[in-house]
Design a protein around this motif. Structure first.
Motif, PDB file in Angstrom:
ATOM      1  N   LYS A  69      32.244  34.612  41.613  1.00 51.50           N
ATOM      2  CA  LYS A  69      32.620  36.023  41.440  1.00 51.50           C
ATOM      3  C   LYS A  69      31.484  36.773  40.746  1.00 51.50           C
ATOM      4  O   LYS A  69      30.533  37.166  41.394  1.00 51.50           O
ATOM      5  CB  LYS A  69      33.929  36.134  40.655  1.00 51.50           C
ATOM      6  N   ALA A  70      31.584  36.960  39.449  1.00 50.73           N
ATOM      7  CA  ALA A  70      30.522  37.678  38.740  1.00 50.73           C
ATOM      8  C   ALA A  70      30.553  37.365  37.254  1.00 50.73           C
ATOM      9  O   ALA A  70      31.624  37.150  36.668  1.00 50.73           O
ATOM     10  CB  ALA A  70      30.666  39.180  38.931  1.00 50.73           C
ATOM     11  N   GLY A  71      29.377  37.350  36.652  1.00 54.72           N
ATOM     12  CA  GLY A  71      29.245  37.154  35.208  1.00 54.72           C
ATOM     13  C   GLY A  71      28.342  38.230  34.618  1.00 54.72           C
ATOM     14  O   GLY A  71      27.432  38.726  35.284  1.00 54.72           O
TER      15      GLY A  71
ATOM     16  N   ALA B  15      29.779  39.066  43.527  1.00 55.81           N
ATOM     17  CA  ALA B  15      30.457  40.367  43.464  1.00 55.81           C
ATOM     18  C   ALA B  15      29.632  41.422  42.725  1.00 55.81           C
ATOM     19  O   ALA B  15      30.077  42.568  42.564  1.00 55.81           O
ATOM     20  CB  ALA B  15      31.828  40.220  42.795  1.00 55.81           C
ATOM     21  N   ALA B  16      28.418  41.053  42.291  1.00 62.10           N
ATOM     22  CA  ALA B  16      27.624  41.960  41.443  1.00 62.10           C
ATOM     23  C   ALA B  16      27.319  43.290  42.138  1.00 62.10           C
ATOM     24  O   ALA B  16      27.314  44.346  41.493  1.00 62.10           O
ATOM     25  CB  ALA B  16      26.327  41.267  41.015  1.00 62.10           C
ATOM     26  N   GLY B  17      27.066  43.244  43.429  1.00 60.67           N
ATOM     27  CA  GLY B  17      26.723  44.472  44.148  1.00 60.67           C
ATOM     28  C   GLY B  17      27.879  45.455  44.189  1.00 60.67           C
ATOM     29  O   GLY B  17      27.712  46.659  43.953  1.00 60.67           O
ATOM     30  N   LYS B  18      29.053  44.930  44.481  1.00 60.08           N
ATOM     31  CA  LYS B  18      30.242  45.802  44.535  1.00 60.08           C
ATOM     32  C   LYS B  18      30.512  46.419  43.167  1.00 60.08           C
ATOM     33  O   LYS B  18      30.861  47.590  43.043  1.00 60.08           O
ATOM     34  CB  LYS B  18      31.462  45.004  44.998  1.00 60.08           C
TER      35      LYS B  18
ATOM     36  N   LEU C 174      32.353  45.844  32.914  1.00 62.18           N
ATOM     37  CA  LEU C 174      33.519  44.966  32.786  1.00 62.18           C
ATOM     38  C   LEU C 174      34.751  45.623  33.397  1.00 62.18           C
ATOM     39  O   LEU C 174      35.535  44.979  34.090  1.00 62.18           O
ATOM     40  CB  LEU C 174      33.777  44.630  31.314  1.00 62.18           C
ATOM     41  N   ALA C 175      34.904  46.926  33.147  1.00 58.07           N
ATOM     42  CA  ALA C 175      36.062  47.643  33.702  1.00 58.07           C
ATOM     43  C   ALA C 175      35.948  47.711  35.222  1.00 58.07           C
ATOM     44  O   ALA C 175      36.906  47.457  35.957  1.00 58.07           O
ATOM     45  CB  ALA C 175      36.149  49.043  33.103  1.00 58.07           C
ATOM     46  N   ALA C 176      34.738  48.012  35.708  1.00 57.66           N
ATOM     47  CA  ALA C 176      34.542  48.127  37.157  1.00 57.66           C
ATOM     48  C   ALA C 176      34.743  46.786  37.854  1.00 57.66           C
ATOM     49  O   ALA C 176      35.158  46.732  39.006  1.00 57.66           O
ATOM     50  CB  ALA C 176      33.136  48.651  37.445  1.00 57.66           C
ATOM     51  N   GLY C 177      34.453  45.695  37.130  1.00 56.26           N
ATOM     52  CA  GLY C 177      34.533  44.378  37.749  1.00 56.26           C
ATOM     53  C   GLY C 177      35.855  43.666  37.528  1.00 56.26           C
ATOM     54  O   GLY C 177      36.037  42.539  37.991  1.00 56.26           O
TER      55      GLY C 177
ATOM     56  N   ILE D 161      35.185  39.678  37.101  1.00 52.24           N
ATOM     57  CA  ILE D 161      34.001  39.572  36.229  1.00 52.24           C
ATOM     58  C   ILE D 161      34.396  38.973  34.879  1.00 52.24           C
ATOM     59  O   ILE D 161      35.500  39.217  34.387  1.00 52.24           O
ATOM     60  CB  ILE D 161      33.360  40.967  36.031  1.00 52.24           C
ATOM     61  N   VAL D 162      33.522  38.145  34.294  1.00 51.27           N
ATOM     62  CA  VAL D 162      33.714  37.710  32.906  1.00 51.27           C
ATOM     63  C   VAL D 162      32.396  37.842  32.150  1.00 51.27           C
ATOM     64  O   VAL D 162      31.320  37.711  32.730  1.00 51.27           O
ATOM     65  CB  VAL D 162      34.219  36.252  32.770  1.00 51.27           C
ATOM     66  N   ALA D 163      32.508  38.126  30.859  1.00 47.31           N
ATOM     67  CA  ALA D 163      31.335  38.087  29.990  1.00 47.31           C
ATOM     68  C   ALA D 163      30.950  36.630  29.784  1.00 47.31           C
ATOM     69  O   ALA D 163      31.813  35.772  29.636  1.00 47.31           O
ATOM     70  CB  ALA D 163      31.659  38.743  28.649  1.00 47.31           C
TER      71      ALA D 163
END
Lengths: 425, 131
Positions: free
Chosen positions: A48-50, A163-166, A237-240, A245-247
């Motif tokens: 997903k995304a970090g 998912a970083a691009g989205k 973070l909100a957008a993801g 997304i996770v930190a």
């Protein structure tokens, strides 16, 4: 360093509020992992995304007529031939990875150099290394080149994962224009001056967006003014949130980069002869691969010492790793000590199936079993005094622990870093 | 990282200064690691277990727990013979993070029963953490 209060990034309070386990890294207090744990952060970044706070890294700008010549004299890449195949010259909006060597052929630091415009470059080096790299460049400087460390003015957030691009797209004011043709190791923005298109977020915050990172996965390094970091971090973070997304902390950053075959400066490369490494692409070989195409600081020594030592990537057969690198040794098949372990971690997204390594991101069409829940494999780098071939096994020893590992040119398969923007947004 | 007051340290267990817990069940002792230990380790990704039937002295290393950032030895709080290991940890070592008391590590038949009674109470163990 330990006598001093550690430095912090502008996100320090955010890390505390979000229950980060903190650790000291190069004089900075940094998050190692957050409440969900490093394993989740590692795997989540692959699928997903970090989001990574990387504002501890040092930044320098080089401006002026002789900037190019200074980099040609000091940087390991030949900026005339370093982009793509056949090799083209570095130009505005493109970035390149390489090393700064000392005259004796040992590594001062590694760096990503981005060309911002005519006679204007951004250098990102490691935490706390801005001063040392700046002084090194200053020693080799001629008139007509200004070197400025800008670490205290700017910050960096790494957004990594498929998912970083989205996610970034929903924060940018004009994502279509920013993303068009944004290939691996290219960038957009005029945050540090220079030519090209300005990049702004919907809230007006100015960014430099670079298709780089340190995870082996698709994503971005996002540069901004230091006072904008917390706001952009929270917006991402909100957008993801809907994209999972996770930190992520430095533990996941370390295991992701190791599985991706990327070196950690001062650990896998550093104050010893560079030798022969998986990162030989940083050396300015000419088309015939026999000679260097330019002379540069340390170049002659690096060339003479290629057979001085050999650094290799490895992967183990289970998650067990070497915990104390300085207590470990590498043994060959005859139990003879041949070197040291420079990095060892567990890539928790991979496992072996009948000997072949698959990742949770490997497609079933590539042979990954449909039911695949990896236990993780130890992986890292060794530096040894003799040449080894991929597929050979060596033994890593630390105390009673003996780990058999395989020499590998690649560790975690099916990484996404080089995928095209079009496929990812 | 958990604050001390957030730690789950059941009052009916005995503890070692090496962060293991011990519980008497008939003539055997069940061993695991404490909430403090699992929290310090972070995500546990591998549990290296002893052979059933092997014997260890009190304080001797009987296995290792592999977390993302560390390899941590686990020490037997009482001398004895390993009569059972928790097989579930082989595939899911992270169970220890989820509940370090439900997910015991080994069962020991003690050779020196008096050692159990000299282990730390909850309060004594907490003192070693604040010390």
């Amino acid at each position: 360093m330990s006598d001093h209060k550690p430095l912090t990034t502008p996100l320090h309070q955010w890390h505390g509020r979000n229950h980060a386990t903190m650790g000291n890294f190069s004089g900075y207090s940094m998050p190692l992992w957050y409440a969900s744990g490093a394993k989740h952060e590692h795997i989540n970044t692959i699928v997903k995304a970090g989001l990574f706070d990387t504002s501890h890294m040092s930044m320098l700008t080089l401006t002026g007529d002789s900037s190019f010549d200074l980099l040609q004299r000091t940087f390991s890449r030949d900026l005339r031939y370093c982009i793509g195949k056949p090799a083209a010259a570095l130009h505005t909006g493109r970035a390149v990875y390489g090393m700064f060597f000392h005259e004796d052929g040992t590594v001062l630091d590694d760096a990503i150099i981005t060309q911002l415009g005519e006679n204007r470059y951004l250098l990102v080096v490691n935490a706390a290394m801005g001063g040392a790299v700046g002084r090194h460049l200053d020693e080799h400087r001629t008139s007509g080149c200004e070197i400025d460390e800008v670490t205290d003015e700017f910050g960096k957030i790494d957004l990594q994962g498929p998912a970083a691009g989205k996610i970034l797209g929903s924060v940018l004011a004009d994502a279509g224009a920013v993303f068009a043709g944004l290939s691996y190791f290219s960038c957009r923005g005029t945050l540090f001056g220079g030519d090209g298109q300005e990049v702004r977020c919907r809230d007006g915050t100015e960014l430099l967006v670079s298709r780089t990172g340190y995870t082996g996965e698709f994503g971005f390094e996002l540069f901004m003014r230091r006072d904008a970091l917390v706001s952009i971090w929270e917006q991402l973070l909100a957008a993801g949130a809907g994209n999972g997304i996770v930190a992520c902390g430095l533990a996941a950053r370390d295991s992701l980069r190791t599985g991706a075959g990327l070196p950690l400066s001062h650990q896998d490369i550093g104050a010893w002869d560079f030798g022969t490494t998986p990162w030989s692409f940083v050396l300015p070989y000419d088309a015939g691969k026999a000679q260097f195409s330019k002379t540069f600081v340390g170049g002659a020594a690096v060339y003479d010492n290629l057979a001085q030592n050999y650094t290799y990537g490895f992967a183990g057969y289970d998650p067990r790793k070497i915990a104390h690198l300085h207590k470990a040794a590498v043994l060959d098949e005859g139990d003879k000590k041949i070197g040291v372990v420079t990095s060892c971690t567990t890539d928790m997204a991979i496992d072996r199936v009948d000997g072949t390594i698959f990742s949770i991101a490997s497609p079933v069409s590539a042979g990954r079993p449909e039911a695949f829940s990896p236990r993780g494999l130890s992986c890292g780098f060794i530096r040894v005094d003799k040449a080894l071939s991929p597929g050979e096994v060596v033994v890593l020893v630390e105390g009673k622990r003996r780990l058999t590992v395989e020499i590998r040119t690649d560790i975690r398969p099916h990484r996404t870093a080089r995928r095209s923007m079009e496929k990812m947004v | 990282m958990k604050e001390l007051e957030e730690l789950n340290l059941p009052g009916e267990l005995m503890y070692s200064k090496d962060h293991e817990w011990a519980k008497k069940e008939d003539d055997t002792i069940v061993i695991g690691i404490t909430d403090y230990a699992q929290d310090q380790l972070g995500d546990i990704v591998f549990a290296e277990m002893p052979e059933v039937g092997s014997s260890f002295e009190q304080g001797e290393e009987f296995g290792t727990l592999e977390s993302v950032k560390a390899v941590s030895e686990i020490y037997l709080p009482v001398s004895g013979e390993i009569i059972a290991i928790n097989d579930a940890l082989e595939d899911e070592p992270e169970l220890i993070n989820e509940d370090p008391y439900e997910n015991w590590i080994v069962v020991v038949r003690p050779s020196k029963e008096e050692q159990f009674d000299k282990l730390l109470s909850r309060e004594e163990y907490l003192e070693t953490l604040t010390g």
